[in-house]
Scaffold this motif. Structure first.
Motif: not given
Ligand code: FES
Length: 106
Positions: A46, A49, A71, A74, A78, A82
């Protein structure tokens, strides 16, 4: 195939991508700040991103459930936009794609 990466401060960088390469690979190959791609595109990190520009969201398609799960880890917020940039493959239909970079990837 051209891809434009917009940094959080608004700086835009347009790179030329090889057909079939990903948005992440193109950034990493050009030493672009903002996309790390630690796992090399295996959907394990991730750190790639990005936010797909609203004008392009229909064309880049939806994220997969594995991508969705990754995600969640991340570093930055998000949103609907995303995506993991290693999961966006560039083909001529995506020529001119615009993605926005998150604040940080760690
Ligand atoms: Fe690791 Fe995309 S490069 S998830």
């Amino acid at each position: 195939i051209k891809v434009t990466y917009v940094a959080p401060d608004g700086t835009a960088t347009t790179l030329e991508a090889e057909p079939g390469s990903s948005v992440m690979q193109t950034a990493v190959a050009n030493d672009l700040d903002g996309i790390v791609g630690e796992c090399g595109g295996a959907m394990m990190c991730a750190t790639c991103h990005c936010y797909v520009d609203p004008a392009w969201q229909d064309r880049t398609g939806a994220r997969s459930s594995d991508e969705e799960e990754m995600l969640e880890g991340a570093a930055t917020e998000v949103t609907e936009a995303s995506r993991l940039s290693c999961q966006i493959r560039l083909d001529p239909a995506l020529d001119g794609l615009v993605v926005h970079l998150p604040e940080e990837q760690h």
